[in-house]
Design a protein around this motif. Structure first.
Motif, PDB file in Angstrom:
ATOM      1  N   GLY A  92       0.809  -1.215   0.000  1.00 15.73           N
ATOM      2  CA  GLY A  92       0.000   0.000   0.000  1.00 15.73           C
ATOM      3  C   GLY A  92       0.837   1.257   0.000  1.00 15.73           C
ATOM      4  O   GLY A  92       2.070   1.218   0.050  1.00 15.73           O
ATOM      5  N   THR A  93       0.153   2.383  -0.078  1.00 20.06           N
ATOM      6  CA  THR A  93       0.784   3.700  -0.068  1.00 20.06           C
ATOM      7  C   THR A  93       0.415   4.427   1.217  1.00 20.06           C
ATOM      8  O   THR A  93      -0.760   4.449   1.606  1.00 20.06           O
ATOM      9  CB  THR A  93       0.331   4.543  -1.276  1.00 20.06           C
ATOM     10  OG1 THR A  93       0.759   3.897  -2.480  1.00 20.06           O
ATOM     11  CG2 THR A  93       0.910   5.945  -1.224  1.00 20.06           C
ATOM     12  N   LEU A 111      13.039   5.999   6.274  1.00 16.22           N
ATOM     13  CA  LEU A 111      12.794   5.607   4.881  1.00 16.22           C
ATOM     14  C   LEU A 111      13.714   4.469   4.454  1.00 16.22           C
ATOM     15  O   LEU A 111      13.298   3.565   3.714  1.00 16.22           O
ATOM     16  CB  LEU A 111      12.974   6.816   3.963  1.00 16.22           C
ATOM     17  CG  LEU A 111      11.931   7.933   4.153  1.00 16.22           C
ATOM     18  CD1 LEU A 111      12.313   9.156   3.338  1.00 16.22           C
ATOM     19  CD2 LEU A 111      10.537   7.452   3.778  1.00 16.22           C
ATOM     20  N   THR A 112      14.953   4.487   4.931  1.00 15.16           N
ATOM     21  CA  THR A 112      15.887   3.401   4.612  1.00 15.16           C
ATOM     22  C   THR A 112      15.379   2.074   5.178  1.00 15.16           C
ATOM     23  O   THR A 112      15.392   1.040   4.497  1.00 15.16           O
ATOM     24  CB  THR A 112      17.282   3.717   5.166  1.00 15.16           C
ATOM     25  OG1 THR A 112      17.782   4.906   4.539  1.00 15.16           O
ATOM     26  CG2 THR A 112      18.255   2.569   4.878  1.00 15.16           C
ATOM     27  N   SER A 113      14.919   2.102   6.430  1.00 19.42           N
ATOM     28  CA  SER A 113      14.412   0.879   7.060  1.00 19.42           C
ATOM     29  C   SER A 113      13.128   0.395   6.399  1.00 19.42           C
ATOM     30  O   SER A 113      12.936  -0.807   6.192  1.00 19.42           O
ATOM     31  CB  SER A 113      14.166   1.122   8.553  1.00 19.42           C
ATOM     32  OG  SER A 113      15.382   1.393   9.223  1.00 19.42           O
ATOM     33  N   MET A 114      12.239   1.324   6.056  1.00 17.61           N
ATOM     34  CA  MET A 114      10.994   0.927   5.395  1.00 17.61           C
ATOM     35  C   MET A 114      11.287   0.264   4.053  1.00 17.61           C
ATOM     36  O   MET A 114      10.672  -0.753   3.702  1.00 17.61           O
ATOM     37  CB  MET A 114      10.092   2.146   5.193  1.00 17.61           C
ATOM     38  CG  MET A 114       9.404   2.650   6.442  1.00 17.61           C
ATOM     39  SD  MET A 114       8.229   1.457   7.173  1.00 17.61           S
ATOM     40  CE  MET A 114       7.057   1.239   5.832  1.00 17.61           C
ATOM     41  N   ARG A 115      12.209   0.817   3.307  1.00 21.69           N
ATOM     42  CA  ARG A 115      12.538   0.253   1.990  1.00 21.69           C
ATOM     43  C   ARG A 115      13.120  -1.151   2.131  1.00 21.69           C
ATOM     44  O   ARG A 115      12.840  -2.035   1.320  1.00 21.69           O
ATOM     45  CB  ARG A 115      13.515   1.171   1.257  1.00 21.69           C
ATOM     46  CG  ARG A 115      13.720   0.795  -0.201  1.00 21.69           C
ATOM     47  CD  ARG A 115      14.512   1.839  -0.954  1.00 21.69           C
ATOM     48  NE  ARG A 115      15.854   2.006  -0.430  1.00 21.69           N
ATOM     49  CZ  ARG A 115      16.275   3.073   0.238  1.00 21.69           C
ATOM     50  NH1 ARG A 115      15.438   4.073   0.480  1.00 21.69           N
ATOM     51  NH2 ARG A 115      17.512   3.150   0.673  1.00 21.69           N
ATOM     52  N   TYR A 118       9.982  -3.341   4.285  1.00 20.57           N
ATOM     53  CA  TYR A 118       8.649  -3.369   3.679  1.00 20.57           C
ATOM     54  C   TYR A 118       8.719  -2.811   2.257  1.00 20.57           C
ATOM     55  O   TYR A 118       8.204  -1.713   1.976  1.00 20.57           O
ATOM     56  CB  TYR A 118       7.659  -2.565   4.529  1.00 20.57           C
ATOM     57  CG  TYR A 118       7.538  -3.062   5.947  1.00 20.57           C
ATOM     58  CD1 TYR A 118       6.739  -4.158   6.263  1.00 20.57           C
ATOM     59  CD2 TYR A 118       8.234  -2.433   6.996  1.00 20.57           C
ATOM     60  CE1 TYR A 118       6.630  -4.625   7.566  1.00 20.57           C
ATOM     61  CE2 TYR A 118       8.130  -2.884   8.299  1.00 20.57           C
ATOM     62  CZ  TYR A 118       7.325  -3.985   8.578  1.00 20.57           C
ATOM     63  OH  TYR A 118       7.223  -4.440   9.871  1.00 20.57           O
ATOM     64  N   PRO A 119       9.367  -3.526   1.363  1.00 21.32           N
ATOM     65  CA  PRO A 119       9.602  -2.999   0.006  1.00 21.32           C
ATOM     66  C   PRO A 119       8.337  -2.746  -0.795  1.00 21.32           C
ATOM     67  O   PRO A 119       8.369  -1.979  -1.775  1.00 21.32           O
ATOM     68  CB  PRO A 119      10.454  -4.095  -0.640  1.00 21.32           C
ATOM     69  CG  PRO A 119      10.164  -5.337   0.147  1.00 21.32           C
ATOM     70  CD  PRO A 119       9.931  -4.876   1.541  1.00 21.32           C
ATOM     71  N   GLU A 120       7.224  -3.347  -0.392  1.00 25.94           N
ATOM     72  CA  GLU A 120       5.978  -3.149  -1.138  1.00 25.94           C
ATOM     73  C   GLU A 120       5.130  -1.998  -0.596  1.00 25.94           C
ATOM     74  O   GLU A 120       4.040  -1.743  -1.090  1.00 25.94           O
ATOM     75  CB  GLU A 120       5.157  -4.440  -1.136  1.00 25.94           C
ATOM     76  CG  GLU A 120       5.817  -5.590  -1.880  1.00 25.94           C
ATOM     77  CD  GLU A 120       4.927  -6.820  -1.917  1.00 25.94           C
ATOM     78  OE1 GLU A 120       3.874  -6.762  -2.568  1.00 25.94           O
ATOM     79  OE2 GLU A 120       5.293  -7.826  -1.269  1.00 25.94           O
ATOM     80  N   VAL A 121       5.652  -1.296   0.415  1.00 30.09           N
ATOM     81  CA  VAL A 121       4.964  -0.112   0.946  1.00 30.09           C
ATOM     82  C   VAL A 121       5.605   1.136   0.343  1.00 30.09           C
ATOM     83  O   VAL A 121       6.811   1.332   0.443  1.00 30.09           O
ATOM     84  CB  VAL A 121       5.042  -0.056   2.488  1.00 30.09           C
ATOM     85  CG1 VAL A 121       4.429   1.244   3.000  1.00 30.09           C
ATOM     86  CG2 VAL A 121       4.329  -1.253   3.096  1.00 30.09           C
ATOM     87  N   ARG A 122       4.796   1.946  -0.288  1.00 23.32           N
ATOM     88  CA  ARG A 122       5.268   3.211  -0.860  1.00 23.32           C
ATOM     89  C   ARG A 122       4.978   4.334   0.142  1.00 23.32           C
ATOM     90  O   ARG A 122       3.827   4.553   0.526  1.00 23.32           O
ATOM     91  CB  ARG A 122       4.550   3.494  -2.181  1.00 23.32           C
ATOM     92  CG  ARG A 122       4.862   4.852  -2.803  1.00 23.32           C
ATOM     93  CD  ARG A 122       3.993   5.079  -4.040  1.00 23.32           C
ATOM     94  NE  ARG A 122       4.118   6.427  -4.552  1.00 23.32           N
ATOM     95  CZ  ARG A 122       4.996   6.804  -5.480  1.00 23.32           C
ATOM     96  NH1 ARG A 122       5.816   5.893  -5.995  1.00 23.32           N
ATOM     97  NH2 ARG A 122       5.055   8.050  -5.906  1.00 23.32           N
ATOM     98  N   VAL A 123       6.013   5.020   0.586  1.00 26.65           N
ATOM     99  CA  VAL A 123       5.852   6.139   1.513  1.00 26.65           C
ATOM    100  C   VAL A 123       6.035   7.442   0.743  1.00 26.65           C
ATOM    101  O   VAL A 123       7.062   7.651   0.088  1.00 26.65           O
ATOM    102  CB  VAL A 123       6.866   6.075   2.671  1.00 26.65           C
ATOM    103  CG1 VAL A 123       6.707   7.292   3.581  1.00 26.65           C
ATOM    104  CG2 VAL A 123       6.688   4.788   3.477  1.00 26.65           C
ATOM    105  N   GLU A 124       5.025   8.300   0.802  1.00 28.22           N
ATOM    106  CA  GLU A 124       5.093   9.629   0.188  1.00 28.22           C
ATOM    107  C   GLU A 124       5.135  10.659   1.310  1.00 28.22           C
ATOM    108  O   GLU A 124       4.183  10.810   2.067  1.00 28.22           O
ATOM    109  CB  GLU A 124       3.880   9.868  -0.704  1.00 28.22           C
ATOM    110  CG  GLU A 124       3.777   8.876  -1.871  1.00 28.22           C
ATOM    111  CD  GLU A 124       2.526   9.034  -2.697  1.00 28.22           C
ATOM    112  OE1 GLU A 124       2.428   8.381  -3.751  1.00 28.22           O
ATOM    113  OE2 GLU A 124       1.634   9.819  -2.286  1.00 28.22           O
ATOM    114  N   ALA A 283       0.145  -1.308   6.655  1.00 28.79           N
ATOM    115  CA  ALA A 283       1.156  -0.336   6.238  1.00 28.79           C
ATOM    116  C   ALA A 283       1.316   0.777   7.270  1.00 28.79           C
ATOM    117  O   ALA A 283       2.433   1.252   7.522  1.00 28.79           O
ATOM    118  CB  ALA A 283       0.791   0.248   4.874  1.00 28.79           C
ATOM    119  N   ILE A 284       0.206   1.204   7.879  1.00 24.34           N
ATOM    120  CA  ILE A 284       0.270   2.214   8.942  1.00 24.34           C
ATOM    121  C   ILE A 284       0.988   1.651  10.159  1.00 24.34           C
ATOM    122  O   ILE A 284       1.856   2.310  10.757  1.00 24.34           O
ATOM    123  CB  ILE A 284      -1.142   2.683   9.330  1.00 24.34           C
ATOM    124  CG1 ILE A 284      -1.838   3.392   8.155  1.00 24.34           C
ATOM    125  CG2 ILE A 284      -1.090   3.597  10.554  1.00 24.34           C
ATOM    126  CD1 ILE A 284      -1.235   4.705   7.773  1.00 24.34           C
TER     127      ILE A 284
END
Length: 299
Positions: A92-93, A111-115, A118-124, A283-284
């Motif tokens: 999800g986004t 952002l580094t840890s999320m990538r 959780y590579p399938e989560v897009r953070v904007e 994702a949240i």
């Protein structure tokens, strides 16, 4: 049956005030929004909008529909959350709003840890002042916000948003390394005749700083206004100003100014907030867990 998409447009009109702002938020043309609301009136069989100068005003019947629309939107978001939770992977986004010092201190590692995790989560990520960001999260422009609260200054509360403490940091008096004009600075009262740099009016930090100075017996000479804390630091380093700075701004950089403790050792609270209907979205939950870990490391 009333059309849910048109009900959402009516709900957006209640929040944003004008057809133009609804159109901008929903990526429609103003004429399209107007047409859809006209169709909603026909579906409902009652007048929903009245002209009021150049604006439109909601009728009492429209207000009733707005309340039901809010409940429907929360139910739909909860349904999407339950659906996402049933999947084996986190996707999800997440639209994230964050204020500047938290963006500088927390976002790179977050952002580094999320990538990585959780590579399938897009953070904007978007930088926003906390007061604005909390409202925009309630209005569904963002999914998650990192906000701040200063001592004795309550951050805005919006029905439907939760709140979880992330961390806290001390607020200290920041002065040039050798003092302005050769004067020794040992307390807040010593800065009464010195130039100050603060955030613009309306910011919680500005209100708190002014109150702190007044409690110390003087009105601060605010010669410089900027929301950019990096610019504030440069003014202090160069001997042109003093300021009250939270410790988080020094994450990842050397302390290049003199930092003095204030009486009562005040701390600001940093917290996250999201809509209650979507707070268990995987994702949240992932974003909050990683943010908590990064903030704990910084503390």
């Amino acid at each position: 049956m009333l059309d849910v998409r048109r009900l959402r447009l009516l709900h957006e009109l209640k929040i944003r005030g004008t057809l133009a702002e609804v159109a901008d938020a929903m990526k429609y043309s103003p004429s399209s929004v107007s047409q859809q609301l006209t169709l909603l009136e026909k579906e409902a069989g009652v007048e929903l909008l009245r002209k009021s100068g150049r604006r439109v005003q909601l009728t009492p019947q429209a207000e009733i529909l707005v309340e039901h629309a809010a409940s429907l939107l929360a139910t739909l978001e909860a349904a999407e959350t339950d659906l996402a939770a049933s999947l084996s992977s986190v996707t999800g986004t997440v639209r994230l709003a964050v204020f500047q010092s938290a963006a500088l201190a927390l976002m790179p590692d977050f952002l580094t840890s999320m990538r990585a995790e959780y590579p399938e989560v897009r953070v904007e990520m978007t930088q926003r002042e906390p007061e604005t960001a909390l409202y925009e999260t309630w209005a569904r422009d963002f999914d998650l916000v990192v906000a701040e609260q200063y001592p004795g200054h309550a951050a805005p509360h919006h029905a439907g948003l939760d709140r979880a403490t992330l961390t806290s940091d001390a607020i200290r008096l920041a002065t040039p390394p050798v003092g302005l004009g050769g004067e020794a600075i040992t307390s807040l009262a010593d800065t009464a005749s010195m130039p100050w740099v603060m955030e613009p009016h309306g910011a919680a930090s500005r209100h708190w700083a002014e109150q702190a100075c007044r409690s110390a017996g003087f009105e601060p000479d605010v010669r410089y206004e900027t929301a950019d804390l990096q610019a504030q630091i440069r003014l202090i380093e160069s001997g042109n100003a003093v300021a009250l700075m939270p410790d988080l701004v020094w994450t990842g950089r050397a302390k290049s100014v003199q930092l003095l403790d204030l009486d009562e050792l005040p701390h600001r609270t940093i917290f996250t907030s999201t809509r209650k209907a979507g707070r268990i979205h995987p994702a949240i939950l992932a974003c909050r867990e990683v943010l908590e870990r990064v903030a704990a490391a910084r503390s």
